[in-house]
Scaffold this active site. Sequence first.
Site, PDB file in Angstrom:
ATOM      1  N   ASP A  87       0.836  -1.206   0.000  1.00  0.00           N
ATOM      2  CA  ASP A  87       0.000   0.000   0.000  1.00  0.00           C
ATOM      3  C   ASP A  87       0.870   1.255   0.000  1.00  0.00           C
ATOM      4  OD1 ASP A  87      -2.278   1.514   0.029  1.00  0.00           O
ATOM      5  OD2 ASP A  87      -2.768   1.159   2.131  1.00  0.00           O
ATOM      6  N   GLY A  88       0.360   2.301  -0.597  1.00  0.00           N
ATOM      7  CA  GLY A  88       1.026   3.601  -0.511  1.00  0.00           C
ATOM      8  C   GLY A  88       1.742   4.028  -1.781  1.00  0.00           C
ATOM      9  N   ASN A  89       1.489   3.366  -2.903  1.00  0.00           N
ATOM     10  CA  ASN A  89       2.137   3.772  -4.165  1.00  0.00           C
ATOM     11  C   ASN A  89       1.739   5.196  -4.546  1.00  0.00           C
ATOM     12  OD1 ASN A  89       3.092   1.199  -4.285  1.00  0.00           O
ATOM     13  ND2 ASN A  89       1.778   0.518  -5.957  1.00  0.00           N
ATOM     14  N   ARG A 125       0.608   7.634  -2.601  1.00  0.00           N
ATOM     15  CA  ARG A 125       1.160   8.644  -1.684  1.00  0.00           C
ATOM     16  C   ARG A 125       2.657   8.837  -1.920  1.00  0.00           C
ATOM     17  NH1 ARG A 125      -1.256   5.845   3.296  1.00  0.00           N
ATOM     18  NH2 ARG A 125      -1.845   4.400   1.630  1.00  0.00           N
ATOM     19  N   TRP A 126       3.327   7.740  -2.253  1.00  0.00           N
ATOM     20  CA  TRP A 126       4.768   7.829  -2.568  1.00  0.00           C
ATOM     21  C   TRP A 126       4.969   8.775  -3.754  1.00  0.00           C
ATOM     22  CZ3 TRP A 126       7.776   7.031  -6.834  1.00  0.00           C
ATOM     23  CH2 TRP A 126       9.160   6.896  -6.628  1.00  0.00           C
ATOM     24  N   HIS A 160       3.161   3.157  -8.993  1.00  0.00           N
ATOM     25  CA  HIS A 160       2.926   1.737  -9.281  1.00  0.00           C
ATOM     26  C   HIS A 160       4.136   1.106  -9.969  1.00  0.00           C
ATOM     27  CE1 HIS A 160      -1.012   2.307  -7.806  1.00  0.00           C
ATOM     28  NE2 HIS A 160      -1.540   2.864  -8.876  1.00  0.00           N
ATOM     29  N   TRP A 188     -11.549  -1.578  -8.640  1.00  0.00           N
ATOM     30  CA  TRP A 188     -12.251  -1.225  -9.878  1.00  0.00           C
ATOM     31  C   TRP A 188     -12.841   0.173  -9.792  1.00  0.00           C
ATOM     32  CZ3 TRP A 188     -11.865  -3.673 -14.363  1.00  0.00           C
ATOM     33  CH2 TRP A 188     -11.522  -5.024 -14.371  1.00  0.00           C
ATOM     34  N   ARG A 216     -11.382   2.790  -9.036  1.00  0.00           N
ATOM     35  CA  ARG A 216     -10.386   3.815  -9.397  1.00  0.00           C
ATOM     36  C   ARG A 216     -10.623   4.297 -10.825  1.00  0.00           C
ATOM     37  NH1 ARG A 216      -4.838   2.619  -6.367  1.00  0.00           N
ATOM     38  NH2 ARG A 216      -5.791   1.990  -4.411  1.00  0.00           N
ATOM     39  N   LEU A 269      10.372 -21.059  -3.903  1.00  0.00           N
ATOM     40  CA  LEU A 269       9.349 -20.150  -3.378  1.00  0.00           C
ATOM     41  C   LEU A 269       8.035 -20.271  -4.162  1.00  0.00           C
ATOM     42  CD1 LEU A 269       8.667 -17.546  -1.610  1.00  0.00           C
ATOM     43  CD2 LEU A 269       9.340 -16.240  -3.636  1.00  0.00           C
ATOM     44  N   ARG A 279       1.504  -4.885   6.274  1.00  0.00           N
ATOM     45  CA  ARG A 279       0.892  -3.840   5.454  1.00  0.00           C
ATOM     46  C   ARG A 279       1.768  -2.599   5.519  1.00  0.00           C
ATOM     47  NH1 ARG A 279      -5.330  -2.286   4.465  1.00  0.00           N
ATOM     48  NH2 ARG A 279      -4.959  -0.619   2.970  1.00  0.00           N
TER      49      ARG A 279
HETATM   50  C1  FPP Z   1      -1.334   0.308  -3.466  1.00  0.00           C
HETATM   51  O1  FPP Z   1      -1.063   1.667  -3.586  1.00  0.00           O
HETATM   52  C2  FPP Z   1      -1.122  -0.472  -4.697  1.00  0.00           C
HETATM   53  C3  FPP Z   1      -2.095  -0.963  -5.547  1.00  0.00           C
HETATM   54  C4  FPP Z   1      -3.516  -0.773  -5.326  1.00  0.00           C
HETATM   55  C5  FPP Z   1      -1.858  -1.761  -6.737  1.00  0.00           C
HETATM   56  C6  FPP Z   1      -0.588  -1.686  -7.448  1.00  0.00           C
HETATM   57  C7  FPP Z   1       0.447  -2.631  -6.966  1.00  0.00           C
HETATM   58  C8  FPP Z   1       1.665  -2.675  -7.524  1.00  0.00           C
HETATM   59  C9  FPP Z   1       2.047  -1.796  -8.641  1.00  0.00           C
HETATM   60  C10 FPP Z   1       2.686  -3.646  -7.084  1.00  0.00           C
HETATM   61  C11 FPP Z   1       2.907  -4.751  -8.069  1.00  0.00           C
HETATM   62  C12 FPP Z   1       1.715  -5.051  -8.896  1.00  0.00           C
HETATM   63  C13 FPP Z   1       1.616  -5.919  -9.919  1.00  0.00           C
HETATM   64  C14 FPP Z   1       0.401  -5.874 -10.729  1.00  0.00           C
HETATM   65  C15 FPP Z   1       2.640  -6.924 -10.271  1.00  0.00           C
HETATM   66  P1  FPP Z   1      -2.239   2.732  -3.665  1.00  0.00           P
HETATM   67  O2  FPP Z   1      -2.433   3.090  -5.096  1.00  0.00           O
HETATM   68  O3  FPP Z   1      -3.455   2.214  -2.977  1.00  0.00           O
HETATM   69  O4  FPP Z   1      -1.576   3.905  -2.883  1.00  0.00           O
HETATM   70  P2  FPP Z   1      -2.321   5.063  -2.049  1.00  0.00           P
HETATM   71  O5  FPP Z   1      -3.107   4.400  -0.965  1.00  0.00           O
HETATM   72  O6  FPP Z   1      -1.179   5.871  -1.530  1.00  0.00           O
HETATM   73  O7  FPP Z   1      -3.177   5.823  -3.014  1.00  0.00           O
END
Ligand code: FPP
Length: 253
Positions: free
Chosen positions: A28-30, A32-33, A45, A77, A79, A139, A196
Amino acid sequence: MSAETAVATTLNEKPGLKIPAHLAVIMDGNGRWAKARGKVRTEGHVEGVKALRRLVDLSIRYGIKHLTVFSFSSENWSRPRDEVNFIFGLLHRFVASDLATLIQNNVRVRIIGTRTGLDEALKRLIEEVQSKTARNTGLELIVAFNYGGKSELTEATKAIAKAVASGKLRVEDITEETITRALYTSGTPDPDLIIRTSGEQRVSNFLLWQGAYSELVFVEENWPDFGEQVFLKALDEYSSRSRRFGGIESRSQ
Ligand code: FPP
């Protein structure tokens, strides 16, 4: 219930560090990053996929046997369509570009979740990566994609109801094991630890049945910043926990 937790024995690892047999991660947090760096969400992402590669490498190095990552939930979905498409494309590219490395590293891949809503090319690629890695013995990497725990339990319930209706199963023979076997994760032990990232403290419909006794560790770092330091911090926290499974004594240590 849970597979054994091993104590780290390989070179360079901290004495006493407990290694979960099954680690599950809510990445989680892509967004916000990215926002914190003035970038668009999709760049978060892209960095998230790099962090996932680091986690797979760390899991192999530290002897984790099963790794489950939450990469797209049934709820995602809602989003913007562009972002959804982008994440689908990322899964496609991750599977296609990393397949050779995953095979080389003896990783067995399973993608769990509903196939509804996935395009044909992605579905074919999923089948390909699963079949080409099925006999690998290292793994087990489980990617939860288009996954929701409630939906998984609903599907399992339907399958069990059908087995009863057709006379293959008697109601009185339904046990917890029957349900466990009807889930996407059938054959894989329950997660010992769920991490998480990004400071959020929820399970968000992830592994609802399987996580009944999992230890939960929440770290502040956003997913793209995940690396060995955060991994070890979470494992340190896990190692200090006493797992009781409803009893009074730790069983797994
Ligand atoms: C959470 O950040 C991430 C996601 C909902 C999905 C994306 C995941 C990845 C890119 C990692 C690898 C994925 C794949 C498909 C191999 P967020 O967008 O919810 O962040 P936020 O809460 O800060 O908005």
